[in-house]
Design a protein around this motif. Structure first.
Motif, PDB file in Angstrom:
ATOM      1  N   ASN A 333      12.443  19.473  52.778  1.00  0.00           N
ATOM      2  CA  ASN A 333      13.559  19.471  53.727  1.00  0.00           C
ATOM      3  C   ASN A 333      14.040  20.879  54.074  1.00  0.00           C
ATOM      4  N   GLY A 334      13.341  21.910  53.567  1.00  0.00           N
ATOM      5  CA  GLY A 334      13.621  23.265  54.021  1.00  0.00           C
ATOM      6  C   GLY A 334      14.398  24.145  53.076  1.00  0.00           C
ATOM      7  N   LEU A 335      14.787  23.659  51.897  1.00  0.00           N
ATOM      8  CA  LEU A 335      15.504  24.507  50.943  1.00  0.00           C
ATOM      9  C   LEU A 335      14.539  25.485  50.272  1.00  0.00           C
ATOM     10  N   THR A 336      14.975  26.723  50.082  1.00  0.00           N
ATOM     11  CA  THR A 336      14.172  27.710  49.364  1.00  0.00           C
ATOM     12  C   THR A 336      14.406  27.551  47.865  1.00  0.00           C
ATOM     13  N   PRO A 337      13.503  28.109  47.016  1.00  0.00           N
ATOM     14  CA  PRO A 337      13.753  28.083  45.570  1.00  0.00           C
ATOM     15  C   PRO A 337      15.088  28.719  45.218  1.00  0.00           C
ATOM     16  N   GLU A 338      15.473  29.783  45.943  1.00  0.00           N
ATOM     17  CA  GLU A 338      16.754  30.427  45.664  1.00  0.00           C
ATOM     18  C   GLU A 338      17.929  29.495  45.956  1.00  0.00           C
ATOM     19  N   GLU A 339      17.830  28.739  47.036  1.00  0.00           N
ATOM     20  CA  GLU A 339      18.915  27.803  47.368  1.00  0.00           C
ATOM     21  C   GLU A 339      18.982  26.671  46.350  1.00  0.00           C
ATOM     22  N   ILE A 340      17.837  26.169  45.915  1.00  0.00           N
ATOM     23  CA  ILE A 340      17.821  25.132  44.882  1.00  0.00           C
ATOM     24  C   ILE A 340      18.461  25.671  43.606  1.00  0.00           C
ATOM     25  N   GLY A 341      18.112  26.925  43.235  1.00  0.00           N
ATOM     26  CA  GLY A 341      18.723  27.530  42.059  1.00  0.00           C
ATOM     27  C   GLY A 341      20.234  27.652  42.193  1.00  0.00           C
ATOM     28  N   ALA A 342      20.714  27.983  43.398  1.00  0.00           N
ATOM     29  CA  ALA A 342      22.160  28.099  43.610  1.00  0.00           C
ATOM     30  C   ALA A 342      22.851  26.748  43.450  1.00  0.00           C
ATOM     31  N   VAL A 343      22.183  25.693  43.928  1.00  0.00           N
ATOM     32  CA  VAL A 343      22.747  24.346  43.748  1.00  0.00           C
ATOM     33  C   VAL A 343      22.851  24.007  42.263  1.00  0.00           C
ATOM     34  N   LEU A 344      21.806  24.288  41.513  1.00  0.00           N
ATOM     35  CA  LEU A 344      21.814  23.968  40.083  1.00  0.00           C
ATOM     36  C   LEU A 344      22.826  24.817  39.325  1.00  0.00           C
ATOM     37  N   LEU A 345      23.011  26.077  39.760  1.00  0.00           N
ATOM     38  CA  LEU A 345      24.037  26.910  39.130  1.00  0.00           C
ATOM     39  C   LEU A 345      25.425  26.327  39.361  1.00  0.00           C
ATOM     40  N   GLN A 346      25.632  25.783  40.548  1.00  0.00           N
ATOM     41  CA  GLN A 346      26.919  25.126  40.844  1.00  0.00           C
ATOM     42  C   GLN A 346      27.122  23.934  39.914  1.00  0.00           C
ATOM     43  N   THR A 347      26.042  23.216  39.597  1.00  0.00           N
ATOM     44  CA  THR A 347      26.199  22.061  38.713  1.00  0.00           C
ATOM     45  C   THR A 347      26.582  22.486  37.294  1.00  0.00           C
ATOM     46  N   ALA A 348      26.228  23.704  36.908  1.00  0.00           N
ATOM     47  CA  ALA A 348      26.625  24.181  35.579  1.00  0.00           C
ATOM     48  C   ALA A 348      28.139  24.227  35.454  1.00  0.00           C
ATOM     49  N   VAL A 349      28.809  24.532  36.554  1.00  0.00           N
ATOM     50  CA  VAL A 349      30.278  24.622  36.543  1.00  0.00           C
ATOM     51  C   VAL A 349      30.906  23.235  36.486  1.00  0.00           C
ATOM     52  N   TYR A 350      30.368  22.299  37.257  1.00  0.00           N
ATOM     53  CA  TYR A 350      31.045  21.015  37.417  1.00  0.00           C
ATOM     54  C   TYR A 350      30.400  19.864  36.643  1.00  0.00           C
ATOM     55  N   CYS A 351      29.153  20.018  36.239  1.00  0.00           N
ATOM     56  CA  CYS A 351      28.480  18.958  35.486  1.00  0.00           C
ATOM     57  C   CYS A 351      28.231  19.357  34.028  1.00  0.00           C
ATOM     58  N   GLY A 352      28.375  20.633  33.722  1.00  0.00           N
ATOM     59  CA  GLY A 352      28.187  21.094  32.352  1.00  0.00           C
ATOM     60  C   GLY A 352      26.920  21.914  32.192  1.00  0.00           C
ATOM     61  N   SER A 358      18.931  21.558  31.456  1.00  0.00           N
ATOM     62  CA  SER A 358      17.814  20.619  31.613  1.00  0.00           C
ATOM     63  C   SER A 358      17.338  20.575  33.060  1.00  0.00           C
ATOM     64  N   ALA A 359      18.281  20.687  33.979  1.00  0.00           N
ATOM     65  CA  ALA A 359      17.924  20.645  35.392  1.00  0.00           C
ATOM     66  C   ALA A 359      17.095  21.864  35.781  1.00  0.00           C
ATOM     67  N   PHE A 360      17.487  23.050  35.301  1.00  0.00           N
ATOM     68  CA  PHE A 360      16.708  24.249  35.592  1.00  0.00           C
ATOM     69  C   PHE A 360      15.292  24.136  35.037  1.00  0.00           C
ATOM     70  N   ALA A 361      15.154  23.572  33.827  1.00  0.00           N
ATOM     71  CA  ALA A 361      13.826  23.416  33.237  1.00  0.00           C
ATOM     72  C   ALA A 361      12.955  22.499  34.094  1.00  0.00           C
ATOM     73  N   THR A 362      13.557  21.376  34.564  1.00  0.00           N
ATOM     74  CA  THR A 362      12.818  20.443  35.423  1.00  0.00           C
ATOM     75  C   THR A 362      12.429  21.112  36.740  1.00  0.00           C
ATOM     76  N   ALA A 363      13.393  21.796  37.358  1.00  0.00           N
ATOM     77  CA  ALA A 363      13.125  22.417  38.652  1.00  0.00           C
ATOM     78  C   ALA A 363      12.093  23.531  38.537  1.00  0.00           C
ATOM     79  N   GLN A 364      12.177  24.300  37.457  1.00  0.00           N
ATOM     80  CA  GLN A 364      11.222  25.397  37.277  1.00  0.00           C
ATOM     81  C   GLN A 364       9.796  24.868  37.168  1.00  0.00           C
ATOM     82  N   ARG A 365       9.650  23.764  36.449  1.00  0.00           N
ATOM     83  CA  ARG A 365       8.318  23.164  36.324  1.00  0.00           C
ATOM     84  C   ARG A 365       7.805  22.709  37.686  1.00  0.00           C
ATOM     85  N   VAL A 366       8.663  22.066  38.447  1.00  0.00           N
ATOM     86  CA  VAL A 366       8.246  21.559  39.756  1.00  0.00           C
ATOM     87  C   VAL A 366       7.922  22.706  40.705  1.00  0.00           C
TER      88      VAL A 366
END
Length: 375
Positions: A333-352, A358-366
């Motif tokens: 859908n057009g997101l760059t790896p950097e944008e995906i990383g920024a989304v996951l960093l945001q989840t660290a603040v609000y999801c823990g 765990s999300a970064f590990a999954t995304a890094q593998r993919v």
């Protein structure tokens, strides 16, 4: 009420695809009361009144009128609302207007549903007689027999009977003139829009044979017969009509499957389809119709935005297998790896932090696999 435009009611988002709904002779747009609100979930619904019916001015039509004249009034209404191309559904006379629109303005009608209607209304004589009767005696006596003409025994909708009684006699008679002259049988093959015919199995005015005649002549048309419905099926059997219209106009499995493949990729969808069993078939159909055929096709949010929201929700609930699938979808859908990383960093603040870890590990593998770049 205006003297230039048909009275109408608009429901649904202004960003949604437009859907115009036409009424039957003697009724108002209240005919759609049990169906239009549900259709407005996915469409900008515009339902309109015939001249001299409901809130429309009687002067919009005169003696010797044609169904083409009514179609022109619908086009004028669409133009006034900035609607260039629209889906259309109509009942009886409203259905005849839909057929006329699709033949005369093929570039304007994206999809058509014709309900309890016909390409002809059994010749001119009966309609000429009815027009003469109404012009001389008004509508009170004719309205008394509305229930038997419109509904199965024991059923009524008092509001619609009142609409019949309160319609302007001159405008009603002019609509009868239009029905008397209407015969589109020799032009049905010219209809190119996707077309659905809906018949009331107990309809004495336009029995199923009339709808079958249209279905046989219009290329690729579909036909649905509704048991227990007479002439005003949207009022008598709204759930059945709604199901048929939804499948025809929006959220259907075919359109949902197309979007699902575009976002998730053919390989994933093919695997899901291969694993489908009779036990899971209805769930797969639900996903295609609702998640992909309705939610993901809503133009209010872009697919990029939907991917970011989906990633966040999956991290919040710890659905890491689904997260891997949607990381791939986010790239598509057009997101760059950097944008995906920024989304996951945001989840660290609000999801823990543990969830984000765990999300970064999954995304890094993919992302390391990088099967596809953005399209």
């Amino acid at each position: 009420m205006t003297d230039i435009l048909l009275n109408h009611r608009i429901e649904g988002s202004g960003f949604a695809p437009p859907l115009l709904l036409g009424p039957s002779l003697g009724t108002s747009y209240a005919l759609w009361d049990k169906v239009a609100p549900e259709l407005s979930v996915t469409h900008r619904v515009v339902r309109w009144d015939l001249p001299g019916h409901g809130g429309s001015a009687a002067g919009l039509i005169g003696p010797g009128a044609s169904v083409g004249d009514l179609a022109d009034l619908v086009i004028a209404l669409a133009d006034s609302l900035g609607i260039e191309r629209f889906a259309y559904a109509g009942v009886s006379l409203g259905g005849a207007v839909g057929l006329e629109l699709t033949v005369r303005y093929p570039q304007r009608v994206s999809s058509l549903a014709v309900i309890c209607s016909s390409a002809h209304f059994n010749g001119a004589k009966a309609w000429e007689e009815r027009a003469a009767l109404v012009r001389s005696e008004g509508l009170a006596e004719l309205a008394q027999s509305a229930d038997s003409r419109w509904f199965t025994p024991g059923f009524t909708v008092p509001e619609l009977v009142r609409d019949h009684r309160d319609a302007d006699p001159g405008a009603y008679a002019a609509c009868c003139d239009a029905l008397a002259a209407f015969d589109l049988r020799d032009r049905l093959a010219r209809i190119g829009a996707p077309t659905l015919l809906v018949a009331g199995r107990e309809d004495p005015a336009t029995p199923p044979a009339h709808l079958r005649e249209i279905a046989d002549a219009v290329p690729g048309a579909g036909l649905v017969e509704i048991p227990g419905a007479s002439h005003l099926a949207p009022a008598e059997r709204p759930e059945a009509v709604l199901t048929a219209l939804r499948a025809h106009f929006d959220g259907d499995a075919a359109s949902g499957m197309r979007v699902r493949r575009e976002v998730l990729g053919d390989a994933h969808v093919d695997r899901a389809q291969a694993r489908q069993t009779p036990f899971t078939a209805r769930f797969q159909d639900f996903i295609s119709r609702y998640a992909w055929g309705e939610v993901w096709t809503d133009p209010t949010l872009s697919r990029r935005e939907r991917s970011m929201i989906t990633l966040t929700a999956l991290v919040a609930h710890g659905h890491y297998d689904e997260l891997a699938m949607h990381v791939r979808a986010a790239r598509r859908n057009g997101l760059t790896p950097e944008e995906i990383g920024a989304v996951l960093l945001q989840t660290a603040v609000y999801c823990g932090v543990p969830a984000a870890n765990s999300a970064f590990a999954t995304a890094q593998r993919v992302l390391a696999e990088e099967p596809e770049g953005p399209s």
